[in-house]
Design a protein around this motif. Structure first.
Motif, PDB file in Angstrom:
ATOM      1  N   ASP A  61       0.807  -1.218   0.000  1.00 21.00           N
ATOM      2  CA  ASP A  61       0.000   0.000   0.000  1.00 21.00           C
ATOM      3  C   ASP A  61       0.841   1.270   0.000  1.00 21.00           C
ATOM      4  N   HIS A  62       2.126   1.140   0.204  1.00 15.21           N
ATOM      5  CA  HIS A  62       3.031   2.282   0.314  1.00 15.21           C
ATOM      6  C   HIS A  62       3.582   2.632  -1.071  1.00 15.21           C
ATOM      7  N   PRO A  63       3.553   3.894  -1.485  1.00 18.54           N
ATOM      8  CA  PRO A  63       4.006   4.231  -2.841  1.00 18.54           C
ATOM      9  C   PRO A  63       5.517   4.154  -3.057  1.00 18.54           C
ATOM     10  N   HIS A  64       6.294   4.144  -1.967  1.00 22.72           N
ATOM     11  CA  HIS A  64       7.756   4.148  -2.093  1.00 22.72           C
ATOM     12  C   HIS A  64       8.366   3.132  -1.134  1.00 22.72           C
ATOM     13  N   ALA A  65       7.986   1.862  -1.294  1.00 25.98           N
ATOM     14  CA  ALA A  65       8.488   0.800  -0.409  1.00 25.98           C
ATOM     15  C   ALA A  65       8.972  -0.376  -1.250  1.00 25.98           C
ATOM     16  N   TRP A  66      10.051  -0.976  -0.778  1.00 29.49           N
ATOM     17  CA  TRP A  66      10.663  -2.099  -1.469  1.00 29.49           C
ATOM     18  C   TRP A  66      10.927  -3.246  -0.510  1.00 29.49           C
ATOM     19  N   VAL A  67      10.846  -4.448  -1.037  1.00 28.29           N
ATOM     20  CA  VAL A  67      11.355  -5.635  -0.367  1.00 28.29           C
ATOM     21  C   VAL A  67      12.828  -5.719  -0.763  1.00 28.29           C
ATOM     22  N   ILE A  68      13.685  -6.058   0.195  1.00 30.30           N
ATOM     23  CA  ILE A  68      15.104  -6.254  -0.087  1.00 30.30           C
ATOM     24  C   ILE A  68      15.347  -7.747  -0.220  1.00 30.30           C
ATOM     25  N   GLU A  69      15.942  -8.141  -1.354  1.00 31.92           N
ATOM     26  CA  GLU A  69      16.220  -9.559  -1.620  1.00 31.92           C
ATOM     27  C   GLU A  69      17.706  -9.810  -1.811  1.00 31.92           C
ATOM     28  N   LYS A  70      18.179 -10.847  -1.199  1.00 28.62           N
ATOM     29  CA  LYS A  70      19.501 -11.437  -1.475  1.00 28.62           C
ATOM     30  C   LYS A  70      19.326 -12.925  -1.229  1.00 28.62           C
ATOM     31  N   GLN A  71      19.170 -13.681  -2.283  1.00 27.19           N
ATOM     32  CA  GLN A  71      18.865 -15.100  -2.160  1.00 27.19           C
ATOM     33  C   GLN A  71      17.661 -15.304  -1.246  1.00 27.19           C
ATOM     34  N   GLY A  72      16.635 -14.517  -1.475  1.00 29.15           N
ATOM     35  CA  GLY A  72      15.419 -14.535  -0.677  1.00 29.15           C
ATOM     36  C   GLY A  72      15.204 -13.204   0.024  1.00 29.15           C
ATOM     37  N   LEU A  73      14.058 -13.058   0.589  1.00 29.98           N
ATOM     38  CA  LEU A  73      13.674 -11.832   1.282  1.00 29.98           C
ATOM     39  C   LEU A  73      14.540 -11.647   2.537  1.00 29.98           C
ATOM     40  N   ILE A  74      15.148 -10.461   2.683  1.00 32.34           N
ATOM     41  CA  ILE A  74      15.944 -10.205   3.888  1.00 32.34           C
ATOM     42  C   ILE A  74      15.506  -8.954   4.641  1.00 32.34           C
ATOM     43  N   GLY A  75      14.613  -8.136   4.060  1.00 36.34           N
ATOM     44  CA  GLY A  75      14.177  -6.929   4.758  1.00 36.34           C
ATOM     45  C   GLY A  75      13.349  -6.028   3.877  1.00 36.34           C
ATOM     46  N   SER A  76      13.257  -4.770   4.301  1.00 33.93           N
ATOM     47  CA  SER A  76      12.494  -3.780   3.544  1.00 33.93           C
ATOM     48  C   SER A  76      13.111  -2.407   3.735  1.00 33.93           C
ATOM     49  N   VAL A  77      12.775  -1.523   2.812  1.00 38.37           N
ATOM     50  CA  VAL A  77      13.226  -0.131   2.872  1.00 38.37           C
ATOM     51  C   VAL A  77      12.110   0.736   2.290  1.00 38.37           C
ATOM     52  N   ARG A  78      11.948   1.924   2.885  1.00 40.15           N
ATOM     53  CA  ARG A  78      10.877   2.831   2.450  1.00 40.15           C
ATOM     54  C   ARG A  78      11.376   4.271   2.424  1.00 40.15           C
ATOM     55  N   LEU A  79      10.764   5.058   1.552  1.00 46.92           N
ATOM     56  CA  LEU A  79      10.831   6.507   1.622  1.00 46.92           C
ATOM     57  C   LEU A  79       9.484   6.949   2.165  1.00 46.92           C
ATOM     58  N   ASP A  80       9.490   7.531   3.341  1.00 44.61           N
ATOM     59  CA  ASP A  80       8.249   7.992   3.973  1.00 44.61           C
ATOM     60  C   ASP A  80       8.108   9.508   3.809  1.00 44.61           C
ATOM     61  N   ARG A  81       6.871   9.962   3.900  1.00 45.35           N
ATOM     62  CA  ARG A  81       6.560  11.388   3.861  1.00 45.35           C
ATOM     63  C   ARG A  81       7.238  12.084   2.671  1.00 45.35           C
ATOM     64  N   VAL A  82       7.150  11.482   1.505  1.00 45.23           N
ATOM     65  CA  VAL A  82       7.732  12.091   0.310  1.00 45.23           C
ATOM     66  C   VAL A  82       6.964  13.374  -0.007  1.00 45.23           C
ATOM     67  N   ASP A  83       7.691  14.478  -0.081  1.00 45.12           N
ATOM     68  CA  ASP A  83       7.123  15.797  -0.362  1.00 45.12           C
ATOM     69  C   ASP A  83       7.811  16.319  -1.618  1.00 45.12           C
ATOM     70  N   LEU A  84       7.113  16.266  -2.742  1.00 44.16           N
ATOM     71  CA  LEU A  84       7.708  16.670  -4.008  1.00 44.16           C
ATOM     72  C   LEU A  84       7.764  18.185  -4.171  1.00 44.16           C
ATOM     73  N   VAL A  85       7.033  18.930  -3.352  1.00 47.99           N
ATOM     74  CA  VAL A  85       7.100  20.391  -3.392  1.00 47.99           C
ATOM     75  C   VAL A  85       8.362  20.870  -2.681  1.00 47.99           C
ATOM     76  N   ASP A  86       8.547  20.437  -1.445  1.00 51.43           N
ATOM     77  CA  ASP A  86       9.745  20.818  -0.694  1.00 51.43           C
ATOM     78  C   ASP A  86      10.916  19.884  -0.973  1.00 51.43           C
ATOM     79  N   ARG A  87      10.677  18.847  -1.787  1.00 52.68           N
ATOM     80  CA  ARG A  87      11.706  17.914  -2.267  1.00 52.68           C
ATOM     81  C   ARG A  87      12.443  17.237  -1.112  1.00 52.68           C
TER      82      ARG A  87
END
Length: 178
Positions: A61-87
């Motif tokens: 459901d998150h617009p900027h979230a990824w699963v991290i894979e290295k020979q299978g799922l090992i974690g996740s990473v996200r960009l939260d509160r992305v503000d394209l106006v204030d960049r």
């Protein structure tokens, strides 16, 4: 849906339905991780298939979230509160497999997302908030170029003691490539 990001050792990709079973197979978040996030492990509900489904659903459901894979799922990473106006945005990352920690994989994943944030989304600033006792994460962020900008005193009560949060920031021209 975010793009797939490829590094030398990792694939960062949007979550897929079959990741629920992969996440469930990893089991509960390691207690050490929870403490370093400022969470008392005793307050976390028991790990279940529903928890794994919720974890994947939140990433999906998150617009900027990824699963991290290295020979299978090992974690996740996200960009939260992305503000394209204030960049600007904030970064959140977590590795779930203890054997994946301490080998630079979190730093590698963070750099991939930071490159995407600065070069594709054209952001100017990324921030992170990290417990001052989380030295592994602080070192990883510093390797990417983050600088400590402030300290919030006694923000988390954990294991009978108050812990401080560090606020770290990275501007687009400060990114340190690996």
């Amino acid at each position: 849906m975010p793009p797939v990001l490829q590094t030398a050792n990792l694939t960062l990709r949007p979550p897929q339905p079959e990741d629920v079973a992969r996440r469930f197979a990893l089991g509960p978040e390691p207690s050490e991780n929870l403490r370093l996030y400022g969470v008392n492990p005793e307050t976390v509900p028991p790990f279940s298939m529903e928890v794994a489904e919720g974890w994947i659903r939140a990433l999906s459901d998150h617009p900027h979230a990824w699963v991290i894979e290295k020979q299978g799922l090992i974690g996740s990473v996200r960009l939260d509160r992305v503000d394209l106006v204030d960049r600007r945005a904030s970064l959140a990352i977590g590795l779930l497999k203890p054997e994946a920690m301490g080998h630079g994989l979190g730093t590698e994943a963070a750099r991939a997302v930071l490159r995407y944030a600065f070069f594709s989304l054209k952001l100017h600033r990324i921030s992170v908030r990290v417990l001052a006792v989380n030295q592994r994460a602080i070192r990883s962020y510093e390797k990417c170029g983050f600088r400590i900008e402030g300290r919030e005193r006694k923000t988390v009560f954990l294991d009978g003691t108050w812990q401080d949060d560090l606020i770290m920031g990275l501007l687009e021209h400060e990114l340190i490539e690996g």
